[in-house]
Structure formats: structure tokens, C-alpha cells
Design an enzyme around this catalytic site. Structure first.
Site, PDB file in Angstrom:
ATOM      1  N   ARG A  33     -72.955  28.005 -33.723  1.00  0.00           N
ATOM      2  CA  ARG A  33     -74.271  27.407 -33.511  1.00  0.00           C
ATOM      3  C   ARG A  33     -74.155  26.002 -32.922  1.00  0.00           C
ATOM      4  O   ARG A  33     -75.058  25.538 -32.232  1.00  0.00           O
ATOM      5  CB  ARG A  33     -75.098  27.389 -34.802  1.00  0.00           C
TER       6      ARG A  33
ATOM      7  N   GLU B  32     -85.230  23.425 -40.490  1.00  0.00           N
ATOM      8  CA  GLU B  32     -84.090  22.730 -39.893  1.00  0.00           C
ATOM      9  C   GLU B  32     -84.420  21.835 -38.699  1.00  0.00           C
ATOM     10  O   GLU B  32     -83.849  20.751 -38.582  1.00  0.00           O
ATOM     11  CB  GLU B  32     -83.031  23.764 -39.481  1.00  0.00           C
TER      12      GLU B  32
END
Length: 778
Positions: free
Chosen positions: A323, A726
Site C-alpha cells: 500500500r 484513514e
């Protein structure tokens, strides 16, 4: 039945602010966490015995004094595990519950004491006598690379375009490196588990976990029993932030093994110090990069390597470092790009998920080269950012070949630039710095583009269980976990809206593997997206049955049956909700449904580095202003302005809180939270006395947070909302960039500051002094 001319309304539903369902309990101390639960008679307490060697072989282990200590019932070692000595979440079988012969980090569990009280277990754990044959240990990225660069899992490469040609043909090039520190989760509630033995092979576990199904799976393997023998329950956590996605496995397994061995309830809760020493954290990274660009600052090519300190086992380091690459572009288009990850093995605790899951590190890397381009050209970094934003046509393809179809970053940044008066304030700050010899100011405006979905496609699924009882009250259960973020209230609002009933008719119940199986972790910002849709699916099933029942009973077409606030309109008759549900019960209508949802239209081929891993993107922007003292390196964050995109918010009050909290936590990561290991490999920042998280006094003096209320998700998400867990975390990069500008002022902004993270006062001071020396030598 009520009169047709009344105008009923509901209290609750989506798109309106609603208080957190447990907020009043949190602030009054009445919210029940696992350590608040009444312990069954005879409850035992476990405590871990941790290694005091970073890398070595156990030569001798003497636990006689431990067993003989007051209150001790027994001691568990690897030989007492009836099933598998492993809690690795990836199936690599590289993370033992207890070390057997080899210890691979300082603080690795070697045994567990089981005693009548927690204090007795804790004191006894320190009586162990263990000798080690020490080996060389690898403490960080540099050491791991110097030793050959062994990895805990295979790295990934993303590539698009001709990078070599792009760099060769670029008018300008730069090379550099940035070090990005890790972060401890520092939950208010640390790790804890309580296991209750049942008959035969059964065990019930209360675990502070974001992933109940994984705990169920791991405990089953450790006990050597099937998953149907293990029931995991969690009502709430006092913070998760990703650290309870996998790290709770160990504590649940130890409690369960002891509970079955001694046939008594067993609870385990480590001290804060041991919790920080023995559990994983955010990965720290070293990013090496080379970038080609033109005279306007438009990037032509990027070649970067993201190396991470992963620890001794794989844990989630593969997907975390993946990621990081997925977000090494942030909001910027690269015509040619090559990105590689190095998930390096070190003799430290295995790092794990943390809010953003590698995305923040990816973004800090790319914002560094954006900043360097700006200093090389003598331009405002915001000008370089805007010049490289994703656009349309050919400038909208990511390094992983996904087309960005919902790009609103330009509009978000434009709104914030105007409302925060960025240009006016920046000019004033430059003027201030010219005449202020000691105090220097800085300002920065940075964007966020964050992909939403698990990159492991299988995790993009969720289940929910909905019951309507005869009195019209509704029972809601789903696979998501509540860690303070407001997931439970959001899903309850979805259900209230679906049935058009007051929110107080919906009862929120603890997450349990016995009701909703095979749950995904509550992570990747997907809790509301997945569980909200699953609950809505369950509601649609029940509603369809109710419509069919009403149409048949009252001889009306199905489209004449309408759900109105707290009632049902059937033709020209309106029935109170509870009365109608009672009719349905008497008519033998099934008033329960298991809902399910899987995210559509996503796919990912990791080997090829191509696909559409994200269902959509969330956007945001933050403008931060700071002041630093160039004699001490101390600083203050003076003002922060944020515009953040949550689509059509399910609950604006909850979402605003998430944006504010995420920003402050991100600010802590990039400024004050520093992890430090000594030369023996022992973590020395393992308590509030040595590890500084943001305090209330660190909140910016002026803190303006606004949701982009004009945004609605183009993707068919739950009520067109967007994830909020997030993405706001990365808005704090603006603070690091503002500190960089303030430091750069001592060299008249002619030298790239290259301020690494965390930008502690010491690091700010060293950067200022270095820039002064470099400026004087030119």
C-alpha cells in the site's frame, strides 16, 4: 392505524448528526471494556515472560522459581500448546506464540505465568532464569541492507511507462532519500483477552480485536479444534488504529490455552511497558528516489524504492509495503514510474497495521520529492503540487494502471486555498521571516488522495444479522467492530433509515463470531462501507417479505405499500410500525435476515502490478501554519485549516470527529512520536515517560475543519458516503511540510531542507544548523 393527514417524522436516519451511541458512557466511565467485566469465580490471570535478547539461542531456561512463586498455578511454554505454536496472520507460520529455541527480538514471549491474581503472575514472570547464546542482530533498514537485505515476504513492483527514457530525457533530475519513523498505537485500552472454557472442545473469548474471525481461527489452530468450537465476542475497544487487527491473536491464544488446560476462566492484560515492547507498530521506512522534471516542475519520471523495517516475521508487512507503493503517487500523475518495495527482516518486534496501512509513508515519500522540485526551481511547493495533479484523458492513470475517474482534488484544494487565505498568509510569513532572527514561520498546503478497499480482494465482504421482534424493536449485529470510531451508530442509522423508524428502536449488539461468521477485519476504512451495505441488504430482504404480506392481506399492489416514518402505508390505510410488525408475526412472516455484501468491480493482479484495487478514492486537503524557535528547535502548530471529502456523510458529527482525531494522530507521528532502540536491540521508548503522544495543548490554536458538503460519491456506496477512518491521517503531512519551510527560511529558501520524520525539536534544530552551514559555504 393512524389518520392519513398526520405528518410523521423519524428521529435518526442517515445524513444527520447523531451522537456516538457510547459517547456518554465514554466520558462518564460507564462504558464497559473487557477489564471492566465481572470476572467469573475462580478466574485466573496470565502474564507473559519476555526475552531479554534481540537475537540468540536459548541455552538454558530455569522456571522453578516462577512455578514456586506465591499464587502461581502453572506456567505455559511451547510444549503446552495442544495445536500449532503459531499466530501468523498470513499463513507463513513464522510467528510462534512462545519462542522455543530461537529468540528473534528483545521482548519476544517465551512463556506465560498463570496465577490467582494478575499481580502474582506479573511478579512471578520476572523470576525466570534464562541464558542466551547471542547472535548479531539487525536493528534497522541500514543494518538489514548491509547484511544482504533478507525480506520477510516478497516485495512488489509497480511500473508504467519507460522510466529510463523519462529520466534520461528530463531537463532536470534529482536524487535523494527520506527517513520516515514508525509509531506506537498507544491505545487507551491496551491488549487484553479473557477466555472462558466450555464443555467438550468449546471456548468463549472476549478479545480486544479488530478481527474477531481471525482470533477465532488462530485460537482454533492453537488449541487444535475447529473454528465452530471457538466463539469470539467484542463489544468495544478503547482504540484500535490497526494494532488490534493481528496483534490480539497472541493474547487470545494464551488465554484460551490456559483456560482449557486449567478449566477456569483466564484473563491476560500486559502492563503498558510490556505491551509496547512485545507488540508491533507502524513500519518505519527509508525511501530512495530519483525524479526527472521540467522547468515548470512537471514530473516526467519517478524511480523509487520503499524499504521498511518489518521485524522478525511477516505479519502484515507484505500488504503494508504494497500500500505504500499504491500511495507513492498521492494526488500526482507520473508519465513514467517504477516503484519497488523492500520488506526487510530485522530483529525487532514485527510491525503491523496502523491507520493508513503504509499509505502515509508512501505519501511522505512523494511529498518529499515534490518539495525538492520546488526548492530546485525556487517555487512555492503548492505550485508544483497543482502542476502535477491528476487530470483527464491520459493524465489519469495510476502506477498500478487504475484509471482515476472521480478526481476532485483540484476543487478541494482550490476551496481550501481561498478559505484559508493561503497566498496572503504565505506572503506575510515570508515578510515576517526576513525580520525575525530567531522565530521563523512556515506554511504548507498538501492534498490527499486515498484509495478505499482492501487490496486483498477477498476481504471486501461483510455480513449482518437483523431481527425484528414482535413489538417492533430491532436487533442489529454485524461483523464490524467498534473501537471508538462510531461504526455502530452509523450502521444503526442505515438500518433506521431503511425501515423508516426512530433510531432508538435499533438495538446495537456486540460483534460475535457466533452470529456473523467469516468477518473481515474492521480496517482499510471500510467498516461503514461494508457493514452498512450488509445491514441494508438484510433490511431489504425483510422489507420485501413485509411488502408481499401487506399486499396479499389487504389486496393492494405491492407498490401501494410504502414505509413511512414509524408506520406503514398500505393503500389508503396507515398502520403504526409496531402494530404492523405484530400483524406480520401473526401472519407467519420471517422477521429475520442475514445480510451480505461484497464490493463490486474491483480486482488486483499483484504479480503483474495491474488492476483496479480500489472502489473509489477519498480526497482532502490541509493548510498548516507553524512557528519554530531556531535556537532550540521547539515549535508550535499555530493554525490548521482542513477541507475533507467524505461523500454524502452518513453522520457529519462522527465524521468531523474522525477528521480532527486522524489529523492530530498523524501530527503526532510526524512530529513528537519517536521510537528508539538501544545498541542491544531493546526498545527504550516504551511508556508515556519516554514516548510523547500529542496532548490537548498540542492541538492547533486555530483549528478549522470542514467537510466538503458538495461531494457525493460517484461509486454506489452506502447512501453515497465515503470512508473517513484513514484518509484524514495523511492531512498532517502539511505540518511536516510547514516545518520544512520554516527551517528553510534560514537559508533564504534556496536549499531543500530535507527534514526527516519525526520532526522532533532536536531534528528541527539539527536541520536548521545544517542549512545555516550549507548556506554559509555557498
Amino acid at each position: 392505524m393512524t389518520a392519513l393527514d398526520t405528518k410523521p417524522t423519524i428521529k435518526g436516519g442517515v445524513h444527520v448528526p447523531q451522537k456516538h451511541d457510547s459517547g456518554h458512557k465514554h466520558v462518564s466511565g460507564r462504558a464497559e471494556y473487557i477489564d471492566d467485566m465481572i470476572e467469573p469465580a475462580g478466574t485466573l490471570h496470565a502474564y507473559l515472560g519476555l526475552s531479554q535478547c534481540a537475537h540468540g539461542e536459548i541455552e538454558t531456561i530455569d522456571l522453578d522459581a516462577v512455578r514456586a512463586a506465591t499464587g502461581v498455578v502453572g506456567v505455559l511454554t511451547a510444549t503446552d500448546i495442544p495445536g500449532h505454536n503459531d499466530v501468523s496472520p498470513t499463513g507463513k507460520h513464522d510467528e510462534p506464540i512462545f519462542a522455543e529455541k530461537l529468540v528473534q527480538f528483545w521482548g519476544q514471549p517465551v512463556f506465560a505465568v498463570i496465577a490467582e491474581t494478575r499481580e502474582a503472575a506479573r511478579r512471578a514472570a520476572h523470576k525466570a532464569k534464562i541464558t542466551y547464546k547471542p547472535f548479531d542482530h539487525l536493528g534497522d533498514v541500514a543494518a538489514a541492507r548491509a547484511a544482504g537485505g533478507a525480506v520477510v515476504t516478497e516485495g512488489m513492483k509497480l511500473e508504467r511507462g519507460d522510466v529510463a527514457a523519462g529520466l534520461a530525457n528530463a531537463k532536470r533530475r534529482l536524487k535523494g532519500s527520506v527517513t520516515i519513523g514508525g509509531q506506537d498505537h498507544f491505545y487507551l485500552e491496551g491488549h487484553i483477552a479473557m477466555a472462558m472454557p466450555g464443555e467438550d472442545d468449546e471456548v468463549t473469548i472476549h478479545s480486544s480485536t479488530q478481527h474477531p474471525s481471525e482470533v477465532q481461527h488462530m485460537v482454533g489452530h492453537a488449541l487444535g479444534v475447529p473454528s465452530n468450537a471457538v466463539n469470539v465476542i467484542i463489544r468495544r475497544m478503547g482504540g484500535g488504529f490497526g494494532g488490534k487487527e493481528t496483534q490480539g491473536n497472541l493474547f487470545a491464544a494464551v488465554a484460551a490455552i490456559a483456560a482449557k488446560k486449567y478449566n477456569r476462566t483466564v484473563k491476560i492484560r500486559p502492563d503498558r511497558d510490556d505491551d509496547m515492547i512485545a507488540t508491533g507498530k507502524r513500519h518505519d521506512f527509508v525511501v530512495d528516489y530519483e525524479v526527472g522534471f521540467d522547468d515548470d516542475g512537471r514530473i516526467e519520471a519517478v524511480d523509487a524504492v520503499y524499504a521498511a523495517r518489518c521485524g522478525f516475521s511477516s505479519d502484515l508487512s507484505g500488504p503494508v509495503t504494497d500500500r505504500a507503493l499504491f500511495h507513492a503517487d498521492n494526488a500526482y500523475y507520473y508519465p513514467a514510474v517504477r516503484l519497488k518495495s523492500e520488506p526487510l527482516k530485522t530483529n525487532t518486534v514485527s510491525n503491523t497495521a496502523f491507520r493508513g496501512f503504509g499509505g502515509p509513508q508512501g505519501m511522505v515519500g512523494c511529498e518529499r520529492w515534490i518539495e525538492e522540485i520546488a526548492y530546485a526551481l525556487g517555487k512555492d511547493p503548492l505550485e508544483i503540487r497543482k502542476a502535477n495533479f491528476y487530470g483527464t484523458d491520459k493524465r489519469n492513470v495510476t502506477p498500478y494502471h487504475q484509471v482515476v475517474e472521480d478526481n476532485i482534488v483540484g476543487r478541494v484544494v482550490e476551496q481550501l486555498e481561498v478559505e484559508a487565505e493561503y497566498q496572503k498568509r504565505r506572503a506575510a510569513i515570508i515578510d515576517f521571516n526576513k525580520t525575525s532572527p530567531v522565530l521563523k514561520r512556515g506554511i504548507a498546503l498538501t492534498p490527499v488522495k486515498f484509495g478505499i478497499s482492501f487490496t486483498l480482494t477477498a476481504y471486501n465482504q461483510a455480513g449482518a444479522l437483523v431481527h425484528i421482534y414482535r413489538d417492533g424493536s430491532i436487533h442489529l449485529n454485524h461483523g464490524g467492530t467498534e473501537m471508538g470510531q462510531g461504526l455502530y451508530i452509523k450502521v444503526a442509522q442505515v438500518l433506521a433509515d431503511a425501515f423508516q423508524v426512530d433510531l432508538d428502536k435499533v438495538k446495537i449488539t456486540a460483534t460475535t463470531t457466533g452470529k456473523v461468521p467469516n468477518t473481515s477485519a474492521t480496517a482499510a476504512s471500510s467498516g461503514s462501507d461494508l457493514n452498512g451495505m450488509a445491514a441494508a441488504n438484510a433490511a431489504s430482504q425483510i422489507k420485501a417479505r413485509l411488502v408481499a404480506f401487506a399486499a396479499e392481506k389487504y389486496s393492494v399492489p405491492e407498490d401501494a405499500v410504502v414505509f413511512e416514518p414509524n408506520c406503514i402505508l398500505v393503500g389508503n390505510q396507515r398502520f403504526d410500525w409496531a402494530d404492523f410488525i405484530d400483524q406480520a408475526y401473526l401472519g407467519r412472516v420471517q422477521l429475520s435476515a442475514a445480510g451480505f455484501y461484497k464490493t463490486p468491480d474491483i480486482h488486483w493482479d499483484r504479480a503483474a502490478g495491474k488492476g483496479k484495487p480500489f472502489f473509489y478514492f477519498a480526497y482532502g486537503a490541509a493548510c498548516s501554519e507553524v512557528v519554530i524557535d531556531t535556537l532550540t528547535g521547539e515549535y508550535m502548530v499555530e493554525r490548521v485549516d482542513i477541507v475533507h471529502d467524505v461523500g454524502k456523510s452518513l453522520n457529519p458529527a462522527i465524521d468531523l470527529g474522525q477528521v480532527e482525531g486522524g489529523f492530530i494522530q498523524g501530527m503526532g507521528w510526524l512530529t513528537t512520536e519517536e521510537l528508539w532502540w538501544d545498541d542491544k536491540g531493546q526498545l527504550r521508548t516504551h511508556a508515556p515517560s519516554t514516548y510523547k503522544i500529542p496532548l490537548a495543548s498540542d492541538v492547533p490554536k486555530i483549528f478549522n475543519v470542514k467537510l466538503a458538503d458538495w461531494s457525493a460519491n460517484k461509486a454506489p456506496t452506502i447512501r453515497r458516503s465515503k470512508a473517513v477512518g484513514e484518509p484524514p491521517f495523511m492531512l498532517a503531512i502539511s505540518v511536516l511540510e510547514a516545518l520544512s519551510m520554516a527551517a528553510a527560511s534560514v537559508a533564504d529558501y534556496k536549499i531543500a531542507p530535507r527534514l526527516d520524520a519525526p520532526a522532533t525539536p532536536e531534528r528541527v534544530l539539527m536541520t536548521v544548523e545544517r542549512l545555516k552551514r550549507e548556506a554559509a559555504s555557498q
